[in-house]
Design an enzyme around this catalytic site. Structure first.
Site, PDB file in Angstrom:
ATOM      1  N   GLY A  44       0.813  -1.212   0.000  1.00 44.09           N
ATOM      2  CA  GLY A  44       0.000   0.000   0.000  1.00 44.09           C
ATOM      3  C   GLY A  44       0.846   1.261   0.000  1.00 44.09           C
ATOM      4  N   SER A  55      -4.589 -13.144  -3.756  1.00 43.62           N
ATOM      5  CA  SER A  55      -3.326 -13.824  -3.471  1.00 43.62           C
ATOM      6  C   SER A  55      -3.330 -15.171  -4.187  1.00 43.62           C
ATOM      7  CB  SER A  55      -3.190 -14.052  -1.957  1.00 43.62           C
ATOM      8  OG  SER A  55      -2.200 -15.022  -1.661  1.00 43.62           O
ATOM      9  N   TYR A  83      -7.059 -17.825   5.737  1.00 43.63           N
ATOM     10  CA  TYR A  83      -6.451 -16.816   4.870  1.00 43.63           C
ATOM     11  C   TYR A  83      -6.787 -17.130   3.415  1.00 43.63           C
ATOM     12  CZ  TYR A  83      -3.018 -13.946   2.442  1.00 43.63           C
ATOM     13  OH  TYR A  83      -2.410 -13.044   1.591  1.00 43.63           O
TER      14      TYR A  83
END
Length: 304
Positions: free
Chosen positions: A29, A151, A176
């Site tokens: 970011g 991801s 996740y």
């Protein structure tokens, strides 16, 4: 035109455009915000910590003295915080691109302030709520886009609709991976809805490959100490890991539904290009079911 070998050097001039980047104080970011600011954009930096946000802004201004930055307090694990951030962004003259970058990876089982399992709650539900609440603002922007960060972990992901909050069982990696699959299901369903509504907004996704960022803070310390000395051999730096994000956010030839990742070593490293997710990420029925569950859990109803 096929987008390939995209790096920060390929980002077009962004003067006059406004970006909201979540998780902008570190890692991908921060690198994304830094490049955008250097290309003339106004960058709204969504961060949980006031101190870390200010430090990041100072660092960006060290590199780009005229950087146009604004701190937006944001905790994706708190629906009230998301509402407050949206109200602050409403005071901006415009919003052109939302970069959903913030996320967490493999913590012990925790719950958000709203009682959601933290990885699903932050990585998917927080992103889902923020995006839905900003769509009307984005629709008035110039060539508006929503970027959602997934991801390679989505490949092993499975949406456990019967235990959505991991109350019966919890696996750090499993949850996740589930949240990262949810990110792609969200993006593709959003793309379908935006197209059907003939909206000017494009929905796109990206993944950083394997990048050396703070996201891995929950990895065992011994593992990190072993990996770090040789990480450059098989990991992107945070700056390189941001290239797919920058491609999704700015590439002139990008289209709604595009997914960007690294181009080398099985999407682990390298400049960005268009990539393909596992087929399960594009399945319509699980996406519709996830959408309905997400609306119910967050209370956010999309205008499309």
């Amino acid at each position: 035109m096929t987008i390939s070998n995209f790096t920060d050097q390929d980002v077009p001039d962004q003067s006059g455009r406004v970006f909201f980047v979540t998780g902008a104080n570190s890692g991908l970011g921060y690198e994304t915000a830094k490049v955008l600011a250097g290309k003339g954009a106004r960058v709204l930096m969504g961060c949980r910590s006031d101190a870390k946000a200010k430090a990041a802004m100072e660092s960006i201004r060290d590199a780009h003295a005229n950087a146009d930055l604004r701190f937006i307090p944001l905790d994706l694990g708190d629906l009230d915080s998301i509402d407050d951030a949206v109200k602050l962004i409403a005071t901006e003259p415009r919003l052109d691109v939302l970069v959903n970058n913030a996320g967490i990876m493999m913590p012990p089982r925790e719950e958000t302030l709203d009682g959601f399992e933290s990885q699903f709650g932050v990585n998917h539900l927080g992103t889902f709520a923020l995006t839905g609440l900003l769509l009307d603002k984005l629709a008035k922007g110039r060539a508006p886009r929503v970027v959602i960060t997934s991801s390679m972990a989505h490949r092993s992901g499975k949406i456990d609709f019967d235990d959505i909050n991991a109350e019966e069982s919890y696996s750090r990696w499993g949850r996740y991976a589930m949240s990262k699959l949810a990110n792609l299901l969200h993006m593709y369903e959003l793309d379908r809805r935006l197209r059907a509504a003939q909206s000017p907004i494009m929905a796109l996704a990206c993944h950083p490959g394997v990048a050396d960022t703070e996201l891995a803070r929950n990895f065992p310390g011994v593992l990190v100490s072993l990996i770090r000395p040789v990480s450059s051999l098989f990991m992107n730096s945070a700056a390189q890991g941001a290239w797919p994000t920058l491609a999704a956010a700015t590439a002139a030839d990008a289209e709604g539904g595009d997914y960007f990742g690294p181009s080398r070593n099985g999407e682990w490293v390298g400049p960005a290009r268009k990539v393909q997710p596992r087929p399960k990420a594009k399945r319509i029925e699980p996406a519709k079911r996830l959408w309905a569950v997400s609306e119910e859990m967050t209370g956010v109803k999309y205008p499309v």
